[in-house]
Design an enzyme around this catalytic site. Structure first.
Site, mmCIF file in Angstrom:
data_model
loop_
_atom_site.group_PDB
_atom_site.id
_atom_site.type_symbol
_atom_site.label_atom_id
_atom_site.label_comp_id
_atom_site.label_asym_id
_atom_site.label_seq_id
_atom_site.Cartn_x
_atom_site.Cartn_y
_atom_site.Cartn_z
ATOM 1 N N TYR A 98 -31.392 35.887 24.057
ATOM 2 C CA TYR A 98 -30.283 36.809 23.825
ATOM 3 C C TYR A 98 -30.478 38.098 24.631
ATOM 4 O O TYR A 98 -29.513 38.720 25.054
ATOM 5 C CB TYR A 98 -30.152 37.124 22.340
ATOM 6 C CG TYR A 98 -29.509 36.009 21.551
ATOM 7 C CD1 TYR A 98 -28.125 35.904 21.486
ATOM 8 C CD2 TYR A 98 -30.276 35.062 20.878
ATOM 9 C CE1 TYR A 98 -27.527 34.875 20.772
ATOM 10 C CE2 TYR A 98 -29.692 34.033 20.170
ATOM 11 C CZ TYR A 98 -28.316 33.948 20.123
ATOM 12 O OH TYR A 98 -27.724 32.922 19.431
ATOM 13 N N GLU A 140 -29.619 30.868 13.133
ATOM 14 C CA GLU A 140 -30.390 29.879 13.877
ATOM 15 C C GLU A 140 -31.817 29.783 13.353
ATOM 16 O O GLU A 140 -32.395 28.690 13.303
ATOM 17 C CB GLU A 140 -30.364 30.218 15.367
ATOM 18 C CG GLU A 140 -28.989 29.974 15.979
ATOM 19 C CD GLU A 140 -28.748 30.745 17.273
ATOM 20 O OE1 GLU A 140 -29.727 31.222 17.880
ATOM 21 O OE2 GLU A 140 -27.574 30.873 17.672
#
Length: 394
Positions: A98, A140
């Site tokens: 990310y 996640e």
């Protein structure tokens, strides 16, 4: 929750940013892959890059998330986030990626929009990004824990124990885990990623629904060969069709997917088109295996009987259920209803819960018909592979 100051800026700039998101996404991927080519090895789908599917998926998810934040500031768009999180965990996305995406995405925004990206605008969209990323990382992490995976390491080796030719372009592979290590259970309707090395040495991943499993540890995937034409030829499906044989080993992820059959007593309507019948077959296996007594209506559309993969199985499993019926539509007619799926004269059970899988245009049309027939939108669940542009309108 998005701060009031950032919300005002995002609301004012969303039309401008949204109108150029596809261009931003193209610039983002081009720069990122040029500088980080290792990300193309086993994480990103080259076919979707070539067709633009990946760009549209990224642009659509960012726009949908920002719009959801503005429309309901006190609510998190969990449906959107859950779907993305399952896709991410199926390919092994990790927290540090990310940060990489943030660097190149915001660089692309600055390049495309230029002077329009003031420090205040950049800060507001940065807040949107990290709200979305933070929520996804949390979801996640939970999914990886449930799958018994750490740091995105969901991969296991499976051996092909049977290959079945279903149609001219569809084949099934029955798989058994190589090791004795327990594998996470699969829910009917979920999918796995298959990781293969291409002839040029690059790994590619593709998701395939589990079309069946068994108490003996076997799992089955059913793969349609994508021949190209309007879309790029499917390099993974072509490779599997050409080379996968009994005794070969394949690398599979744990099962993921937020659309799976839930237990209950409400009537079920299972809707599919083409290869979209694979998760429906898994659901029928579960219903027949548990002796479910709910009313079940199975609806499937295909080009022809010869193109209808798993047809005999769907018929057999439907017949095994005490309150089930099926209706098939074939464009070429034959021994089924002729033409496209049409629900005008189909009795949809009151209070039904619907599960669908097929192309986006197909499901968009059928969803409208189901709502017209009285099915509550919240009771219509669907699975889409690829760029899910419909999400957010559901």
């Amino acid at each position: 929750m998005l701060s009031k100051e950032s919300a005002a800026i995002v609301r004012d700039t969303l039309p401008v940013v949204g109108a150029r998101l596809d261009e931003i996404a193209a610039r983002f991927y081009g720069r990122m892959f040029a500088e980080r080519p290792e990300l193309l090895d086993g994480l990103f789908n080259r076919g979707n890059q070539l067709s633009g599917e990946q760009r549209r998926a990224l642009a659509g998810s960012i726009a949908a998330f920002a719009g959801a934040l503005l429309a309901n500031p006190d609510e998190r768009p969990d449906a959107l986030l859950s779907r993305i999180a399952h896709k991410h965990t199926a390919v092994g996305v990790t927290d540090d990626q990310y940060v990489i995406v943030h660097k190149y995405l915001f660089g692309a925004i600055a390049e495309v929009l230029g002077d329009a990206v003031t420090p205040e605008v950049a800060a507001a969209w940065d807040e949107v990004y990290w709200l979305m990323a933070g929520a996804l990382i949390a979801i996640e992490g939970r999914l990886y824990t449930e799958a018994g995976a750490r740091g995105g390491r969901t991969w296991r080796i499976w051996r092909v124990v049977e290959r079945r030719e279903e149609t001219a372009d569809v084949m099934s592979l029955v798989l058994r885990p190589v090791s004795d290590e327990p594998v996470p259970p699969a829910r009917p309707g979920q999918y796995v990623s298959v990781r293969v090395r291409m002839p040029d040495g690059v790994h590619q991943l593709r998701q395939y629904s589990l079309s069946g499993d068994g108490a003996d540890g076997l799992r089955r995937i059913t793969v349609k060969r994508v021949r190209g034409g309007d879309v790029p030829q499917g390099e993974v499906s072509t490779l599997l069709h050409a080379t996968a044989a009994v005794g070969d080993e394949l690398t599979l992820s744990a099962p993921f997917g937020d659309i799976s059959l839930e237990d209950g007593t409400a009537p079920l309507v299972l809707v599919s088109a083409g290869i979209g019948d694979t998760p429906i077959a898994a659901m029928l296996h579960h219903l027949a295996g548990t002796g479910d007594t709910r009313r079940v209506l199975v609806l499937h559309a295909d080009r022809s009987a010869a193109d209808h993969a798993l047809r005999d199985e769907m018929e057999r499993l439907t017949d095994a259920l005490p309150r089930a019926e099926r209706i098939f539509w074939y464009e070429e007619g034959g021994d089924a209803r002729s033409g496209w799926m049409d629900l005008d004269d189909v009795e949809i059970p009151e209070g039904a819960v619907v599960y669908m899988c097929g192309s986006v245009p197909f499901m968009r049309g059928v969803r409208g018909e189901l709502i017209k027939a009285g099915v509550a939108p919240r009771d219509i669940h669907y699975e889409v592979f690829g760029s899910d542009l419909w999400l957010g309108a559901a």
